[in-house]
Design an enzyme around this catalytic site. Sequence first.
Site, PDB file in Angstrom:
ATOM      1  N   LYS A 234     -40.154  -2.285 -39.609  1.00 35.83           N
ATOM      2  CA  LYS A 234     -40.270  -2.306 -38.139  1.00 35.83           C
ATOM      3  C   LYS A 234     -41.569  -1.659 -37.669  1.00 35.83           C
ATOM      4  CE  LYS A 234     -36.454  -0.220 -37.081  1.00 35.83           C
ATOM      5  NZ  LYS A 234     -36.025   0.086 -38.464  1.00 35.83           N
TER       6      LYS A 234
ATOM      7  N   THR B 121     -44.338  -1.417 -39.305  1.00 28.95           N
ATOM      8  CA  THR B 121     -45.434  -2.313 -39.686  1.00 28.95           C
ATOM      9  C   THR B 121     -45.550  -3.475 -38.705  1.00 28.95           C
ATOM     10  OG1 THR B 121     -44.923  -1.737 -41.973  1.00 28.95           O
ATOM     11  CG2 THR B 121     -46.422  -3.566 -41.634  1.00 28.95           C
TER      12      THR B 121
ATOM     13  N   ARG C 261     -42.451   6.870 -33.062  1.00 33.76           N
ATOM     14  CA  ARG C 261     -41.905   8.218 -33.267  1.00 33.76           C
ATOM     15  C   ARG C 261     -42.751   8.990 -34.274  1.00 33.76           C
ATOM     16  NH1 ARG C 261     -36.119   7.243 -35.346  1.00 33.76           N
ATOM     17  NH2 ARG C 261     -37.117   5.378 -36.168  1.00 33.76           N
TER      18      ARG C 261
ATOM     19  N   LYS D  95     -38.217   8.771 -48.631  1.00 33.88           N
ATOM     20  CA  LYS D  95     -38.695   7.645 -47.826  1.00 33.88           C
ATOM     21  C   LYS D  95     -40.212   7.492 -47.874  1.00 33.88           C
ATOM     22  CE  LYS D  95     -38.400   5.734 -43.135  1.00 33.88           C
ATOM     23  NZ  LYS D  95     -39.784   5.636 -42.765  1.00 33.88           N
TER      24      LYS D  95
ATOM     25  N   ALA E  77     -32.165   8.052 -35.610  1.00 35.17           N
ATOM     26  CA  ALA E  77     -31.350   7.071 -34.886  1.00 35.17           C
ATOM     27  C   ALA E  77     -29.888   7.098 -35.301  1.00 35.17           C
ATOM     28  CB  ALA E  77     -31.924   5.670 -35.093  1.00 35.17           C
TER      29      ALA E  77
ATOM     30  N   PHE F  64     -33.670   2.151 -37.140  1.00 36.68           N
ATOM     31  CA  PHE F  64     -32.617   1.429 -37.868  1.00 36.68           C
ATOM     32  C   PHE F  64     -32.333   0.061 -37.245  1.00 36.68           C
ATOM     33  CE2 PHE F  64     -31.457   5.963 -38.968  1.00 36.68           C
ATOM     34  CZ  PHE F  64     -32.112   5.922 -40.192  1.00 36.68           C
TER      35      PHE F  64
ATOM     36  N   PHE G 116     -42.937 -11.444 -47.538  1.00 38.78           N
ATOM     37  CA  PHE G 116     -43.402 -10.851 -48.795  1.00 38.78           C
ATOM     38  C   PHE G 116     -43.903 -11.974 -49.707  1.00 38.78           C
ATOM     39  CE2 PHE G 116     -41.005  -7.517 -46.969  1.00 38.78           C
ATOM     40  CZ  PHE G 116     -41.403  -6.327 -47.556  1.00 38.78           C
TER      41      PHE G 116
ATOM     42  N   TRP H  45     -49.000  -7.363 -42.888  1.00 39.44           N
ATOM     43  CA  TRP H  45     -49.096  -6.391 -43.988  1.00 39.44           C
ATOM     44  C   TRP H  45     -50.291  -6.716 -44.888  1.00 39.44           C
ATOM     45  CZ3 TRP H  45     -48.629  -6.603 -49.382  1.00 39.44           C
ATOM     46  CH2 TRP H  45     -48.507  -5.357 -50.025  1.00 39.44           C
TER      47      TRP H  45
END
Length: 903
Positions: A354, A356, A378, A389, A608, A639, A727, A756
């Site tokens: 999200k 990205t 955020r 993460k 979240a 999320f 991807f 990306w």
Amino acid sequence: EVIRNSKEVLSLLQEKNPTFKPVLAIIQAGDDNLMQEINQNLAEEAGLNITHICLPPDSSEAEIIDEILKINEDARVHGLALQISESSFSNKVLNALKPEKDVDGVTDINLGRLVRGDAHECYVSPVARAVIELLEKSVGVNLDGKKILVIGAHGSLEAALQCLFQRRGSMTMSSQWNTPQLQSKLHEADIVVLGSPKPEEIPLSWIQPGTTVLNCSHDFLSGKLGGGSLGAHFNGLVAEDDVSLLAAALRIQNMVSSGRRWLREQQHARWRLHCLKLQPLSPVPSDLEISRAQTPKAVDVLAKEIGLLADEIEVYGKSKAKVRLSLLERLKDQADGKYVLVAGITPTPLGEGKSTVTVGLVQALTAHLNINSFACLRQPSQGPTFGVKGGAAGGGYAQVIPMEEFNLHLTGDIHAITAANNLLAAAIDTRILHENSQTDKALYNRLVPSVNGVREFSSIQLARLKKLGINKTDPNTLTEEEIGKFARLNIDPSTITWQRVLDTNDRFLRKITIGQAPTEKGYSRQAQFDIAVASEIMAVLALADSLADMKERLGRMVVASDKSGQPVTAEDLGVTGALTVLMKDAIKPNLMQTLEGTPVFVHAGPFANIAHGNSSVLADKIALKLVGQEGFVVTEAGFGADIGMEKFFNIKCRASGLVPNAVVLVATVRALKMHGGGPSVTAGVPLKKEYTEENIQLVADGCCNLQKQIQIAQLFGVPVIVALNVFKTDTRAEIDLVCELARRAGAFDAVPCYHWSVGGKGSVELARAVRDAANKGSRFRFLYDVQLPIVEKIRTIAQTVYGAKDIELSPEAQSKIDRYTQQGFGNLPICMAKTHLSLSHQPDKKGVPRDFILPISDVRASIGAGFIYPLVGTMSTMPGLPTRPCFYDIDLDTETEQVKGLF
């Protein structure tokens, strides 16, 4: 006539901008009350405000420049004029003025534009204009072909006069009083303009009778009157007072023009943004390598490009700055841009991207479609950064830079939250200790001590007295009963909900015992640490819309109940002011940039799953003003749409009053395969072939989750665009299938994205789809009425959003609901604390679980933030570290001081 026209123009401007009133500042060194009165009267007649800055006559060049620089950066002032001695008019002083505020046209930039023929882009000397106007309109002279002699003028006035005369076809000569052959030049001239007082030794007879003479020897800028009168020797004499008065009026006209330009600049305009070029590599390097390969713009340059004033930013290093909230007052009449939310399908360990997508979208909008846009993200917690993460700045060629500064400390906001949170925690336990060990009188004497024989309440203590119904201000007049009520909070330790926090994943702090030292006199209790971003202060920061609002919210945070069941707040503990002081800088949004040099606000970072999971209201509001009516602000919710998006709509939009125009729902083929029944994934273990090879059936089965999340977004009446984050292992058939099923489910559009690997260029189609959807218009509505009972609001979310059959309340949850309702908190929105890995309460249930009962184990209240949060099942508010945390790979090169291994 000039003043009347200026007044009419200003009135037209104020019809559309009722609060607008231009301000002229005059820096005056010395006394010239006559000119001050003239300026004041003309300004009032035209409808302007005027302010005089009076300096001593002997003020130095540095002192004058210091005042000029202050006015330059004062957004309330639209024009600046100097009334100083001629000897003070150095180049350094004149060019210290901002050209856009130089209403006397004395700076090199304004003079250069005049000489170049761009008079419409500059301010022309009011004195020079007054000379021309009087000659043409008052005396009625046709200047074409006339011989003009300008005597005794200097600097900008001389240059402006020569330029204006030449434009009208005049042959212009310039001379000083001591010039040889002055007498013969005077004899030849048709028009003589006196720029300074005539010396006594120059006889009037040198000027031929019938010559038109215009006397502007009153030095308009300095306010000094020229010596001697020319008398009535000439039929065409124009007196110095006429020039001064008309020049003062023309200066007012320049002021109105300045105000009009300022208003035009405040209105929507496409930024003149210098975007940074990308040179994508294949294979795509690590995020840190990509970030380091791009040199960001200086943040003050970026700030200027997007319309921020110099006094509206506080620079931290070279690449980040805080933005002051005063900007909202300056731009209060500016129309907001379009408001877009990025959400996602139910998350999987494979990640959906999200952040990205958010960054790629704004890069596409601004760098490739030339549309003003802002990303609002955020701030990541350092817990996950060093845990499992990794970073949260986006990824590949769609990220915020410098990513190591984004992920580590930033400007210290989370540290400020930690300090404020733990100060309040210390205040709670300390108050219980002192109340348990002191009499009412001793406690009162320490709370309200006598200092130098004077005893008085602090302002926050006076507020507490008022809350208790004690209408007294003298500490010596309280009765024993009133002293007891004031001094004792009677906190019930078993009801304390306020925990200490730390921005580190530390599982061993999930349950602790405090107060074991002998100095705590046997007062100990079980407590815990939460991760810093789970603090209610973080939620308050994210939802506050001003400094005053944040202070009020901090004060009403409920930390416990007293022994009679009434709520105890931070205000009762007397700590509100101190918390606000610790948070006064944290409330200002942090400005950074993307890899392509487009602006980003990074501000607040509530989780979240255990909070509302959105960046700050203030960052969004400021960004919406800066982008202008045709621009876009793209913000991200944590999320899946069932978690972060639902809270964005029902909590954040309710608090801010902002209306979203579109939702971007992010999905990936491989995450959909997991929702379709694909095998489990373990971090660090190579993916199984189901995720790396084409599998149409798995994708089709998993799209049920995407379809459900589209339906959830549609509950709120907002158009949905699906962004398929592509991807390299995705096949064309899989991509086409997802987009087709998304459109069938009601999405406005579904677009594959390649940001990306190539940056904003890879999201241009997404940007176009978002623009079209936002222009379509939204019919936004909330999911529930806050006036419903707490249980009904929980049931509405569980059944309508999650798809639950019903809810099941534990006795403790029911007891808390009854207590909060009795305390008057029943009309707050709901913030569900639930696993993010499933629509249900069971993390392993992928896809779209059905017919489940949602268990509510507990209910808590964040009264300062403004929501009730039920706990679904078992929710941890302090993450732990895995067997191999990210910190194994993070290091610092001690030679270059560069961070290594950060994602």
